[in-house]
Scaffold this motif. Structure first.
Motif, PDB file in Angstrom:
ATOM      1  N   ARG A  46       8.270  10.793  -4.759  1.00 35.72           N
ATOM      2  CA  ARG A  46       9.616  10.231  -4.579  1.00 35.72           C
ATOM      3  C   ARG A  46       9.597   9.299  -3.392  1.00 35.72           C
ATOM      4  O   ARG A  46       8.973   9.593  -2.374  1.00 35.72           O
ATOM      5  CB  ARG A  46      10.646  11.343  -4.321  1.00 35.72           C
ATOM      6  N   GLY A  47      10.236   8.170  -3.539  1.00 34.47           N
ATOM      7  CA  GLY A  47      10.321   7.218  -2.432  1.00 34.47           C
ATOM      8  C   GLY A  47       8.967   6.651  -2.023  1.00 34.47           C
ATOM      9  O   GLY A  47       8.778   6.263  -0.872  1.00 34.47           O
ATOM     10  N   VAL A  48       8.022   6.605  -2.961  1.00 39.07           N
ATOM     11  CA  VAL A  48       6.679   6.134  -2.610  1.00 39.07           C
ATOM     12  C   VAL A  48       6.509   4.663  -2.994  1.00 39.07           C
ATOM     13  O   VAL A  48       6.788   4.253  -4.122  1.00 39.07           O
ATOM     14  CB  VAL A  48       5.588   6.967  -3.320  1.00 39.07           C
ATOM     15  N   ARG A  49       6.051   3.898  -2.020  1.00 41.58           N
ATOM     16  CA  ARG A  49       5.719   2.483  -2.213  1.00 41.58           C
ATOM     17  C   ARG A  49       4.400   2.270  -1.498  1.00 41.58           C
ATOM     18  O   ARG A  49       4.359   1.994  -0.309  1.00 41.58           O
ATOM     19  CB  ARG A  49       6.797   1.642  -1.526  1.00 41.58           C
ATOM     20  N   GLU A  50       3.303   2.471  -2.234  1.00 42.11           N
ATOM     21  CA  GLU A  50       1.979   2.535  -1.619  1.00 42.11           C
ATOM     22  C   GLU A  50       1.233   1.241  -1.930  1.00 42.11           C
ATOM     23  O   GLU A  50       0.979   0.928  -3.100  1.00 42.11           O
ATOM     24  CB  GLU A  50       1.266   3.749  -2.245  1.00 42.11           C
ATOM     25  N   GLU A  51       0.885   0.484  -0.876  1.00 37.70           N
ATOM     26  CA  GLU A  51       0.213  -0.800  -1.139  1.00 37.70           C
ATOM     27  C   GLU A  51      -1.189  -0.546  -1.694  1.00 37.70           C
ATOM     28  O   GLU A  51      -1.873   0.411  -1.308  1.00 37.70           O
ATOM     29  CB  GLU A  51       0.149  -1.673   0.113  1.00 37.70           C
ATOM     30  N   ILE A  52      -1.604  -1.382  -2.623  1.00 45.45           N
ATOM     31  CA  ILE A  52      -2.916  -1.255  -3.256  1.00 45.45           C
ATOM     32  C   ILE A  52      -3.909  -2.095  -2.451  1.00 45.45           C
ATOM     33  O   ILE A  52      -3.737  -3.309  -2.319  1.00 45.45           O
ATOM     34  CB  ILE A  52      -2.848  -1.742  -4.719  1.00 45.45           C
ATOM     35  N   GLY A  53      -4.935  -1.433  -1.905  1.00 51.38           N
ATOM     36  CA  GLY A  53      -5.853  -2.111  -0.991  1.00 51.38           C
ATOM     37  C   GLY A  53      -6.504  -3.344  -1.588  1.00 51.38           C
ATOM     38  O   GLY A  53      -6.620  -4.382  -0.931  1.00 51.38           O
ATOM     39  N   SER A  54      -6.910  -3.238  -2.844  1.00 53.15           N
ATOM     40  CA  SER A  54      -7.645  -4.329  -3.478  1.00 53.15           C
ATOM     41  C   SER A  54      -6.719  -5.424  -4.011  1.00 53.15           C
ATOM     42  O   SER A  54      -7.192  -6.439  -4.516  1.00 53.15           O
ATOM     43  CB  SER A  54      -8.471  -3.767  -4.637  1.00 53.15           C
ATOM     44  N   VAL A  63       8.641   6.718  -9.569  1.00 50.55           N
ATOM     45  CA  VAL A  63       9.612   6.366 -10.611  1.00 50.55           C
ATOM     46  C   VAL A  63      10.949   5.919 -10.011  1.00 50.55           C
ATOM     47  O   VAL A  63      11.558   4.951 -10.478  1.00 50.55           O
ATOM     48  CB  VAL A  63       9.800   7.569 -11.568  1.00 50.55           C
ATOM     49  N   ASP A  64      11.383   6.603  -8.947  1.00 52.52           N
ATOM     50  CA  ASP A  64      12.696   6.269  -8.368  1.00 52.52           C
ATOM     51  C   ASP A  64      12.713   4.900  -7.689  1.00 52.52           C
ATOM     52  O   ASP A  64      13.783   4.372  -7.394  1.00 52.52           O
ATOM     53  CB  ASP A  64      13.121   7.362  -7.372  1.00 52.52           C
ATOM     54  N   GLU A  65      11.555   4.316  -7.437  1.00 52.03           N
ATOM     55  CA  GLU A  65      11.492   2.983  -6.826  1.00 52.03           C
ATOM     56  C   GLU A  65      11.570   1.864  -7.875  1.00 52.03           C
ATOM     57  O   GLU A  65      11.718   0.689  -7.532  1.00 52.03           O
ATOM     58  CB  GLU A  65      10.175   2.815  -6.045  1.00 52.03           C
TER      59      GLU A  65
END
Ligand code: PBG
Length: 328
Positions: A46-54, A63-65
């Motif tokens: 929940r509340g996850v916005r994780e940048e993709i390194g590559s 889902v909630d984002e």
């Protein structure tokens, strides 16, 4: 004879290149935000916005984002997304792909609830994000079993359609995958990854989607990048099996196939500017070796010029923003 040498009548392209307005007037290829499809990676939490390194600038979203992400795309005029999922857990068959409460099924429900039909929701249909071994189908020994995989793809696509997907996009490169899905899903649009090369340019995606094969590679099911005529056979087979639209992937390394497909078939044609094409531009731009915006827009324009009316691109949101500015 004189006409060819007379400076008043000879072809002089520069006459129409003099000002931005003249160049805009005679431009042959125009991009529009509505032709762009934004890939989105969905993950648990929940509340996850994780940048993709590559893939700088791209995120794995919970889902909630998603409603907010969809809102940003719609505000910019991008009206279509392509969904990929990172499941909570994986197994040998990739059962997370067709679970009623699977990660992409949840994502589709959340998007539909938030924006209704404003957004065309395309769901990738493959097992590689869901299998513990990372291959796009089920294994028999060390090889991918084509026909056993078909029955699993034919479970996955209806489950995504039932969740509310507008389009299913089989990308596993199993023979007969479009027919297997069409048989159980007569009323849902199919975007077939028809000509998909075994490409080095998928590298960053496999980090993003945690879908690298645990052993071997995908060359026994994805096409040899050297083969253009075979690409045409793949496309014709998918159309015969019931595809509504076809996709060429990757885009820039396969631009000749895009042009050939546009000249020979009449259904909507998509090209996928894949993760490595995106990452290469990002990396060079970070080093100051390329102008990010100019390189991205030139590439996207080339893909459209070759004949793609639909472009799947990680630049979708950014490019739409650039397109909404006055073109200089
Ligand atoms: C699933 C799939 C892949 C991509 C799209 N769908 C990975 C692969 O085939 O290995 C790649 C997309 C990209 O590189 O941006 N099979």
């Amino acid at each position: 004879m004189t006409i060819l040498t007379d400076p008043a009548t000879v072809f002089r392209g520069r006459r129409l290149r003099r000002t931005p307005a003249l160049r805009a007037l005679v431009r042959e290829t125009r991009l529009h935000p509505a032709m762009l499809v934004a890939p989105l990676f969905v993950r648990p939490g929940r509340g996850v916005r994780e940048e993709i390194g590559s893939m700088p600038g791209q995120h794995r979203l919970s889902v909630d984002e998603l409603p907010a992400a969809a809102g940003r795309l719609l505000d910019a005029g991008v009206r279509s997304v392509l969904l990929f999922g990172l499941p909570e857990s994986k197994d040998a068959d990739g059962s997370g792909a067709w679970a009623d409460d699977g990660i992409v099924q949840q994502a589709i429900g959340a998007l539909r609830g938030a924006v209704g039909d404003e957004l065309a929701i395309i769901a990738d249909v493959c097992l590689c994000e869901y299998t513990s071994h990372g291959h796009c189908g089920v294994l028999r020994g060390e090889s991918v079993d084509n026909d056993a995989t078909l029955s699993l793809l034919a479970r996955t696509a209806p489950s995504l359609a039932a969740a509310g997907a507008d389009v299913v996009a089989p990308s596993a490169m199993m023979d007969g995958q479009v027919a297997a899905i069409r048989e159980v899903l007569p009323d849902t649009a199919i975007l077939a990854y028809a000509a998909k090369h075994a490409s080095a340019f998928y590298g960053p995606f496999r980090e993003a989607a945690d879908s690298a094969p645990a052993f071997g590679d995908r060359r026994t099911y994805q096409m040899d990048a050297a083969n253009g005529r075979e690409a045409r056979s793949e496309i014709l087979a998918d159309l015969e099996e019931g595809a509504d639209m076809i996709m060429i992937k990757p885009a820039l390394p396969a631009l000749d196939l895009v042009a050939d497909a546009r000249a020979t078939i009449d259904v909507p044609l998509a090209a996928y500017q894949v993760s490595g094409e995106y990452a290469a531009i990002c990396a060079a731009a970070e080093r100051g070796w390329l102008d990010r915006r100019a390189a991205a827009m030139e590439s996207l324009t080339a893909i459209a010029r070759a004949g793609a009316g639909i472009i799947v691109t990680y630049f979708a949101l950014e490019a739409a923003g650039w397109l909404n500015e006055l073109d200089r």
